[in-house]
Design a protein around this motif. Sequence first.
Motif, PDB file in Angstrom:
ATOM      1  N   ARG A   4      -9.088   3.946  13.302  1.00  0.00           N
ATOM      2  CA  ARG A   4      -9.605   3.037  11.985  1.00  0.00           C
ATOM      3  C   ARG A   4      -8.783   1.875  12.162  1.00  0.00           C
ATOM      4  N   HIS A   5      -9.282   0.748  11.717  1.00  0.00           N
ATOM      5  CA  HIS A   5      -8.539  -0.363  11.234  1.00  0.00           C
ATOM      6  C   HIS A   5      -7.760  -0.195  10.128  1.00  0.00           C
ATOM      7  N   MET A   6      -6.480  -0.601  10.057  1.00  0.00           N
ATOM      8  CA  MET A   6      -5.816  -0.657   8.631  1.00  0.00           C
ATOM      9  C   MET A   6      -6.084  -1.760   7.923  1.00  0.00           C
ATOM     10  N   PRO A   7      -6.632  -1.738   6.831  1.00  0.00           N
ATOM     11  CA  PRO A   7      -6.751  -3.151   6.197  1.00  0.00           C
ATOM     12  C   PRO A   7      -5.396  -3.683   5.694  1.00  0.00           C
ATOM     13  N   VAL A   8      -5.215  -4.990   5.813  1.00  0.00           N
ATOM     14  CA  VAL A   8      -4.100  -5.423   5.488  1.00  0.00           C
ATOM     15  C   VAL A   8      -4.008  -5.788   4.220  1.00  0.00           C
ATOM     16  N   LEU A   9      -2.793  -6.182   3.486  1.00  0.00           N
ATOM     17  CA  LEU A   9      -2.497  -6.573   2.269  1.00  0.00           C
ATOM     18  C   LEU A   9      -3.745  -6.082   1.351  1.00  0.00           C
ATOM     19  N   LEU A  10      -4.022  -4.775   1.336  1.00  0.00           N
ATOM     20  CA  LEU A  10      -4.820  -4.114   0.528  1.00  0.00           C
ATOM     21  C   LEU A  10      -4.880  -4.434  -0.948  1.00  0.00           C
ATOM     22  N   GLU A  11      -3.816  -3.931  -1.457  1.00  0.00           N
ATOM     23  CA  GLU A  11      -3.231  -3.963  -2.805  1.00  0.00           C
ATOM     24  C   GLU A  11      -3.254  -5.357  -3.407  1.00  0.00           C
ATOM     25  N   GLU A  12      -2.990  -6.280  -2.709  1.00  0.00           N
ATOM     26  CA  GLU A  12      -2.860  -7.609  -2.889  1.00  0.00           C
ATOM     27  C   GLU A  12      -4.404  -8.147  -3.119  1.00  0.00           C
ATOM     28  N   VAL A  13      -5.164  -7.757  -2.227  1.00  0.00           N
ATOM     29  CA  VAL A  13      -6.421  -8.095  -2.300  1.00  0.00           C
ATOM     30  C   VAL A  13      -7.208  -7.568  -3.597  1.00  0.00           C
ATOM     31  N   VAL A  14      -6.912  -6.327  -3.890  1.00  0.00           N
ATOM     32  CA  VAL A  14      -7.503  -5.721  -5.175  1.00  0.00           C
ATOM     33  C   VAL A  14      -6.730  -6.610  -6.200  1.00  0.00           C
ATOM     34  N   ASP A  32     -13.866  -2.870   9.246  1.00  0.00           N
ATOM     35  CA  ASP A  32     -14.240  -1.340   9.392  1.00  0.00           C
ATOM     36  C   ASP A  32     -14.395  -1.137   7.937  1.00  0.00           C
ATOM     37  N   GLY A  33     -14.644  -1.932   7.161  1.00  0.00           N
ATOM     38  CA  GLY A  33     -14.880  -1.654   5.705  1.00  0.00           C
ATOM     39  C   GLY A  33     -13.860  -1.297   4.836  1.00  0.00           C
ATOM     40  N   GLY A  34     -12.494  -1.399   5.162  1.00  0.00           N
ATOM     41  CA  GLY A  34     -11.443  -0.745   4.472  1.00  0.00           C
ATOM     42  C   GLY A  34     -11.292  -1.744   3.051  1.00  0.00           C
ATOM     43  N   HIS A  35     -11.396  -2.897   3.020  1.00  0.00           N
ATOM     44  CA  HIS A  35     -11.171  -3.786   1.888  1.00  0.00           C
ATOM     45  C   HIS A  35     -12.483  -3.556   0.960  1.00  0.00           C
ATOM     46  N   THR A  36     -13.824  -3.323   1.632  1.00  0.00           N
ATOM     47  CA  THR A  36     -14.749  -3.182   1.044  1.00  0.00           C
ATOM     48  C   THR A  36     -14.862  -2.131   0.224  1.00  0.00           C
ATOM     49  N   GLU A  37     -14.254  -1.018   0.901  1.00  0.00           N
ATOM     50  CA  GLU A  37     -14.315   0.383   0.221  1.00  0.00           C
ATOM     51  C   GLU A  37     -13.411   0.426  -1.095  1.00  0.00           C
ATOM     52  N   ALA A  38     -12.370  -0.202  -0.836  1.00  0.00           N
ATOM     53  CA  ALA A  38     -11.426  -0.259  -1.968  1.00  0.00           C
ATOM     54  C   ALA A  38     -12.282  -1.112  -3.110  1.00  0.00           C
ATOM     55  N   ILE A  39     -13.045  -2.155  -2.861  1.00  0.00           N
ATOM     56  CA  ILE A  39     -13.558  -3.037  -3.744  1.00  0.00           C
ATOM     57  C   ILE A  39     -14.467  -2.029  -4.538  1.00  0.00           C
ATOM     58  N   PHE A 106      -9.961 -10.683  14.002  1.00  0.00           N
ATOM     59  CA  PHE A 106     -10.415  -9.511  14.776  1.00  0.00           C
ATOM     60  C   PHE A 106      -9.833  -8.100  14.280  1.00  0.00           C
ATOM     61  N   SER A 107     -10.631  -7.111  14.201  1.00  0.00           N
ATOM     62  CA  SER A 107     -10.363  -5.758  13.735  1.00  0.00           C
ATOM     63  C   SER A 107      -9.451  -5.065  14.963  1.00  0.00           C
ATOM     64  N   SER A 108      -8.675  -4.243  14.759  1.00  0.00           N
ATOM     65  CA  SER A 108      -7.864  -3.403  15.498  1.00  0.00           C
ATOM     66  C   SER A 108      -8.836  -2.891  16.678  1.00  0.00           C
ATOM     67  N   LEU A 109     -10.163  -2.307  16.144  1.00  0.00           N
ATOM     68  CA  LEU A 109     -10.891  -1.856  17.155  1.00  0.00           C
ATOM     69  C   LEU A 109     -11.328  -3.017  18.264  1.00  0.00           C
ATOM     70  N   GLN A 110     -11.736  -3.905  17.590  1.00  0.00           N
ATOM     71  CA  GLN A 110     -12.105  -4.974  18.548  1.00  0.00           C
ATOM     72  C   GLN A 110     -11.092  -5.392  19.501  1.00  0.00           C
ATOM     73  N   LEU A 111      -9.763  -5.461  18.943  1.00  0.00           N
ATOM     74  CA  LEU A 111      -8.812  -5.991  19.875  1.00  0.00           C
ATOM     75  C   LEU A 111      -8.462  -5.084  21.038  1.00  0.00           C
TER      76      LEU A 111
END
Length: 331
Positions: A4-14, A32-39, A106-111
């Motif tokens: 999985r890609h770990m979303p960065v600054l997740l709490e700050e984005v929210v 990978d939808g990490g931020h979207t899932e939190a939203i 890029f996501s970690s998966l792409q990189l």
Amino acid sequence: MEVRHMPVLLEEVVRFLQPQAGGHYIDGTLGDGGHTEAILERSAPDGRVLGIDLDPEALDRVARRLSRYVKSGRLLLAQGNFADLERIAAAHAFGPVQGILLDLGFSSLQLSDPRRGLSFAAEGPLDMRLDPAQSLSAADLVNQADEQELADIFYRYGEERYARQIARRIVREREQAPITSTRRLAEIVTAAIAAARQRPPRDGIHPATRVFMALRIAVNRELENVERALPQMLNLLSRGGGAPGERGLAGRMVVIAFHSLEDRIVKNFMKREATDCLCPPRTPVCVCGHRARLRLLTPKPVWPTAEEISANPRSRSARLRAAERLADLPA
Ligand SMILES: C[S@@+](CC[C@H](N)C(=O)[O-])C[C@H]1O[C@@H](n2cnc3c(N)ncnc32)[C@H](O)[C@@H]1O
């Protein structure tokens, strides 16, 4: 287990987007939808997200992983370039919105996928395209651009001090055989730098790092896309409670950049749009008529905490900027 890609600054984005029930949000870099899932979680039960990505593989993965939201109609997925944000939003009857996020790069998966040729650390084809339908690849650039053009790319986008020497060696090497793999390019760059350098490197990064970054930026037109997206993001933001036909909070835009060239574009755009008059200093009366449409929420960029960096080293260079749409002044 799936990587999985770990979303960065997740709490700050929210914190900056402040998702709410009934709100509409656009994630222009779904990944990978990490931020979207939190939203989606924080805007339950009926907040909606339009998730956009250039990479069809990213969309397929999210469609599977977040299928419950797709089925309920709370998550819409669109393949496209965030540089066409207004067109994509209109095609999905989406907007005005309460929040828009760009988490660039890029996501970690792409990189970490050697098929994409994004990393000098793994042998792979010299591709680097996010959008497989795009015709220009990194191999096309490396084998077809003239020496001056290559040097400009390495200097401008990679801030590479040996740009000219590297470009010269690439042109010499490609006359022997086209350069089609990441490893061969990394070897050529390393040799060019070793020959040009008087002293050992001080920063400890791999010698090909800057050239690979520069090629990625050029192939995917990264800076141009951000420049095109920012005014469209602003246009799509809700003006909040007072505006006709709009309810809820004023819309907010949040951008996470990973290198200073990108961040400078975001900073200058937000600063300009948060300023009333753009006349040169000491102009006695404003003649430009420019009116601020944004309020800066981050006068200085927000960086990840030391804890986040140790849990997710990729977040090290991330910096977040956010701004809120101002209501229009009465005419
Ligand atoms: C850093 S990742 C986003 C990760 C995501 N926020 C998450 O939590 O999983 C960036 C994503 O943006 C996509 N992307 C990059 N440039 C794009 C563009 N111009 N238009 C649309 N998507 C883009 C990439 O394909 C990648 O999936």
